[in-house]
Structure formats: structure tokens, C-alpha cells
Design an enzyme around this catalytic site. Sequence first.
Site, PDB file in Angstrom:
ATOM      1  N   GLN A 284     -21.288  24.622  46.006  1.00 44.35           N
ATOM      2  CA  GLN A 284     -22.020  23.495  46.580  1.00 44.35           C
ATOM      3  C   GLN A 284     -23.465  23.883  46.825  1.00 44.35           C
ATOM      4  O   GLN A 284     -23.856  25.039  46.672  1.00 44.35           O
ATOM      5  CB  GLN A 284     -21.369  23.090  47.911  1.00 44.35           C
ATOM      6  CG  GLN A 284     -21.345  24.217  48.924  1.00 44.35           C
ATOM      7  CD  GLN A 284     -20.341  24.017  50.024  1.00 44.35           C
ATOM      8  OE1 GLN A 284     -19.884  22.925  50.282  1.00 44.35           O
ATOM      9  NE2 GLN A 284     -19.985  25.102  50.718  1.00 44.35           N
ATOM     10  N   HIS A 317     -16.985  22.131  68.583  1.00 45.50           N
ATOM     11  CA  HIS A 317     -16.155  23.321  68.400  1.00 45.50           C
ATOM     12  C   HIS A 317     -15.350  23.654  69.651  1.00 45.50           C
ATOM     13  O   HIS A 317     -14.226  24.168  69.538  1.00 45.50           O
ATOM     14  CB  HIS A 317     -17.029  24.506  67.972  1.00 45.50           C
ATOM     15  CG  HIS A 317     -17.515  24.396  66.562  1.00 45.50           C
ATOM     16  ND1 HIS A 317     -18.773  23.943  66.241  1.00 45.50           N
ATOM     17  CD2 HIS A 317     -16.879  24.637  65.380  1.00 45.50           C
ATOM     18  CE1 HIS A 317     -18.923  23.929  64.931  1.00 45.50           C
ATOM     19  NE2 HIS A 317     -17.788  24.348  64.386  1.00 45.50           N
ATOM     20  N   ASP A 339     -19.073  28.854  58.665  1.00 41.80           N
ATOM     21  CA  ASP A 339     -20.286  29.032  59.456  1.00 41.80           C
ATOM     22  C   ASP A 339     -20.083  29.961  60.648  1.00 41.80           C
ATOM     23  O   ASP A 339     -21.042  30.358  61.309  1.00 41.80           O
ATOM     24  CB  ASP A 339     -20.813  27.684  59.934  1.00 41.80           C
ATOM     25  CG  ASP A 339     -19.721  26.818  60.575  1.00 41.80           C
ATOM     26  OD1 ASP A 339     -18.968  27.349  61.399  1.00 41.80           O
ATOM     27  OD2 ASP A 339     -19.639  25.624  60.228  1.00 41.80           O
ATOM     28  N   GLU A 359     -12.356  30.872  53.790  1.00 49.75           N
ATOM     29  CA  GLU A 359     -13.489  30.026  53.406  1.00 49.75           C
ATOM     30  C   GLU A 359     -13.657  30.046  51.891  1.00 49.75           C
ATOM     31  O   GLU A 359     -13.621  31.113  51.273  1.00 49.75           O
ATOM     32  CB  GLU A 359     -14.768  30.517  54.088  1.00 49.75           C
ATOM     33  CG  GLU A 359     -16.056  29.923  53.560  1.00 49.75           C
ATOM     34  CD  GLU A 359     -16.124  28.405  53.736  1.00 49.75           C
ATOM     35  OE1 GLU A 359     -16.558  27.731  52.793  1.00 49.75           O
ATOM     36  OE2 GLU A 359     -15.738  27.902  54.815  1.00 49.75           O
ATOM     37  N   ASP A 393      -9.581  29.231  48.278  1.00 47.42           N
ATOM     38  CA  ASP A 393      -9.235  27.862  48.621  1.00 47.42           C
ATOM     39  C   ASP A 393      -8.088  27.898  49.630  1.00 47.42           C
ATOM     40  O   ASP A 393      -7.086  28.598  49.437  1.00 47.42           O
ATOM     41  CB  ASP A 393      -8.820  27.105  47.365  1.00 47.42           C
ATOM     42  CG  ASP A 393      -8.191  25.764  47.677  1.00 47.42           C
ATOM     43  OD1 ASP A 393      -8.898  24.891  48.187  1.00 47.42           O
ATOM     44  OD2 ASP A 393      -6.974  25.611  47.426  1.00 47.42           O
ATOM     45  N   ASP A 448     -10.868  23.622  60.376  1.00 46.96           N
ATOM     46  CA  ASP A 448     -12.256  23.156  60.494  1.00 46.96           C
ATOM     47  C   ASP A 448     -12.746  22.840  59.087  1.00 46.96           C
ATOM     48  O   ASP A 448     -13.478  23.603  58.469  1.00 46.96           O
ATOM     49  CB  ASP A 448     -13.103  24.245  61.156  1.00 46.96           C
ATOM     50  CG  ASP A 448     -14.520  23.776  61.453  1.00 46.96           C
ATOM     51  OD1 ASP A 448     -14.760  22.553  61.412  1.00 46.96           O
ATOM     52  OD2 ASP A 448     -15.383  24.637  61.711  1.00 46.96           O
TER      53      ASP A 448
END
Length: 577
Positions: A284, A317, A339, A359, A393, A448
Site C-alpha cells: 500500500q 486504542h 503502527d 502485520e 496475512d 486492530d
Amino acid sequence: MPTAPGVPPPPEPSPREPSGPEASPCETSRPESESPARLPVPAGLGRFLVLGTVFVCAACGLVYELELVALASYLTGDSVTQASVVLSVMVFAMGLGSLLAKRLRCRAAVGFCVVEAVLALVGGCSAMALYASFVWSGQSRAALVGFSLAIGVLMGAEVPLLMTLIQRVRRQDAGGAVADVFAADYVGALVGGLAFPFLLLPALGQLTGALLTGTVNAVAGGALVLWLFRRDLSRRARWTLVVANVVVLALLAAGAVLTPAFERAARRAVYGPDIRVAVRTGVQEIVLTGGGADGRPLSLFLDGRLRVSGRDELRYHEALVHPAMAGPHRRVLVLGGGDGLAAREVLRYGGVRSVTVVELDPGVVRLARTDPGLTALNADAYRDPRVRVVTADAFGWLRRAGGGGGDRAGGGAGDRADGSAGPHRLSGTRSPPVERFPPGGYDVVVCDLPEPGVTAGAKLYSQEFYGLVERALAPGGRLAVHAGSLGADPKAYWTVESTLRSVGLRTVPYAVARGATSHDWGFVLAGRAPVRLRLPGHGPRPQSLTLGTLRAGAREAARRREPGLPASTLTHPRYAP
């Protein structure tokens, strides 16, 4: 019809001289399409060159098609709708183009060169124009339909004209000619379809890749006509086509030169003037704004969508993580959250012994480790030795780690928080072993992840995904899910809740207001056994969250419940974009 004896029968009309209202301009005189071409090479080589042009044009055409689908999906996040719009409009337009090409058969060579020059310009500039429409007008659907229609008409005109040209090189039966042309066309489409995701997109990006494709398209069409069929062209036609192609190539080259400046201007228009980081990873586009010495709040954008805002991320969060930490929490799994902000909240609990972050994009984790603004926001979470990062993934990793995948390849790279290889990394060329869930499972799982309405992330809110998560939970474990917005998209929110219940989990839905705005964040707390919505009795005190806020959010969710919604599955996703 019989005639009288001695009277000669009337002459049969010549097939080359049709009369009546159905005669087209190309049929009122001996058309070019029936005259043999005067080639500078043997007919066999000429035929090969025409088929080679068919191959190149088909490859370019499919790249234009995929580029429109990819960019529109990137801009709106709904790949299914964008692909349906582009494919349906383009196939319809190709039919129109085939009909319109009938009127160009009398000057097939000139017509084909003009079609390719226009197609190269329109297709090559389509990505830049579509992006500009989205950035400066706020919408791109009209531009998407317009370019799909224009490119489809031009692509539809190619095959009839190329059929005419190949028959002029050496005549053969219609079936054989159609077979040859379509074979070259389909093979070219295969090459174009593979070149776009594996070569053009990662190496050049969407804008420059489309411009390069247009250049190849113009060169192929121009070279075929201006060299192979040059003896069929008048002097005036030849120079007109040369000038037209040079102008098209010059415009495409200018677009390529100006692309970096165009992208910078577009980013400023979308994100504002204070862009600090703008990188394109293999997954991305990542953009960071603010968070510098000027004191502006940091904002993290992924593919143009705001994922983190320093103004209110703490409220989000804390509401996501802290209710799930009320209970055993030695082993915690964070799905998404590259993040490091969810991990920051988890690490505030001294009883946490391990945190595994799964992630997909290593670029996000890299920024979370190195960018001063982001590391200040996540409190250097990735420097904590309890944190371990898995680049994979989430769906595939859960499947493999739970023993259901049976596939060792692509299991994801496991890293310690400081970026060094984890303990499962082996030396040499052998693949790392598949990681398994810890004995007893995870006490807490935090999802998340992107909004459920984003098509690419729909599988991460599916029944199959939550079935895998349920297997990862320890006895008495809790699952916290961000389920979208209760107020803005209640159907998606309650579909997530219904999907969680469909795998046997007990749920407690709740929502938290987004600061002073009228919007909210919707969450669901779930577990195998009934769970209570509460804050831990011992541990850090949340800065923006109270038990009263949680209970009010649970009451609001109960008041707005939408019962009877079906679960979302991989084969039948229920989340409308």
C-alpha cells in the site's frame, strides 16, 4: 427467375458493386480491404508482423483495463464494484467499436494507425486523469465510466481492422484468419495481465506504468502502418500519421517527466502541506503528516485512508484494548496494528509476558520502529523485548499456526521487536518452520484491522476468520474487535457481531464517541464463555476511558441493536462498501 426463349438472362450483380440503401461508403468502390498489400517484405514475414502487433495491442489493452480497476479500487476501496463497472462498460464499448470499425475498412491501414494513436493517448493518460478527478473534484466514478467507454470503443475497433490488414497480406479462409488473430490476441492478453501486477505496478507505479504502456501501444501501431503498409499511403497521409504519432509520444513523454511533480501536488491536495513521509510499499501507500517539531498532531494514512490521528487515537486504542485485558493476559496476540499503538496499551500491563503482532505490511512496522513522530506516539513499543512481529496475512497465519493450513511456504517472517530474526529463523536456505500457537492459546486477541466495509479486508471479518481466532483463544480468553461505526454503518457493525456469535462466541457490543465529533467507534468484546464489559481492577488507569463511558456505550449499542442479520462468509460477504 425463368426467361423467355432467346432472351438472354439479366446480368448478375457483381459482389463488389452492391447497390441499394445498405451500401456503405467503403462498398461503393473497390475497397482497400480487397486489394493485396504491397509489402516491403515477403508475405509470410508480413503476416508474422501483423500477428505480433495483435499480440502487443492485446497486452496493452489489458493493462489499461487492469490499471483502471486497480486505481479505482485504491481510491474507493471497493474492488468488486470497480471491476464490475470497468469490465461491463468496456466489453459493451468493444462491441460498439467493432461496429464502428466497419466504416474504416476501406482505409484499414490509416484507420488502424489513427485508432492506436488515440488509444495510446487516452489509455496512457487515463490513470493520471482518473487520479486528478478524484483529488480535485472529490469523485472519480464519471471519469472511470468515461475512460472505460472510450478505451473499450478503441479496443473494439482493433480486431476488425487487423483482420482486414492480415487478409490483405495473404488471403486465407475466414475461420483460419480468425483463429490466428484471436490466438495472438489471447496470448498478448495473458502477457499484459501478468506484466501489470508483477512488473509495471511494482517497478513503475500506476501513473508511469500506464504512460509507458501507451508509448508501446503507439510505437507498435505506428510502426506497423508507417513501415509495413507504407506503400499504401499517400504522401499526405504518411506525414499526417507521422506528425500525429510524434505528438502522442511527446505528450506521453511529457506526462512521464511531470509525474513526480503531479504526484506531489496531488498528495498536498489530499493530505495537506505538512507531508513528512510518503512511501509506496509492496502492499500500500503510506503517508505520514504532522508529528514533527511544529507540534502538529501526527496522522497516518494507508492507501489514502486515515488510520491514525494523533488527536484521538488514544481514545480509540484504550477502548479497544483495556476491556479485553480484564482477566488473564500473559500471552497477547495483536492482529494488524502494525503502527504499534495497540501494543503500546497492552505493554502497560506488567503481567504481560509476550505480545505477538501479525502485520501484513513490513513498511508500516519499519516506520513504527524508526520514525520519530510515530515512535513517540507508540512509546517505542517495538523496542520492548516482549514484542515479536510476524510479517504475514492474519488469515493465512492463523490458519497455518493453528495447524489447518498445511502449507509451509509464505508463513511470514518472525522478528523480534528490535528487527532481528526471531528464534525460529534458521541459517542456510531452509524455510523457517511454521509457528504454532503457544500451549494453551492466547489469553487476549486484539483485532486492530481495517474497516469491514473495505472489500480487501472483508475476509478478516468473516465467519471463517473468527473460527480461526476462536481456536487461538485460551480457556477464558477474550477477543476485542473493532467493528466499524455503530452510528455511521449500523448494518456492518451488527453483521460483525452476528458473525462472531455464529462461531460460538459470546459477545458484548459497545461504542465510544470520537471526542467532540458526532461519530463513534464500535467495538465487540467476545469470548467462549460469557464476558463482562469492565476495566481491570489492577493495572494502569486509562487516560480517556472510564467504566461509566463503557457502560453508556454498551447501553447505546443495546438500544440500537439490529437482530436477525446473517453472518458474513468468504463466499457470501455481507459488508456493503
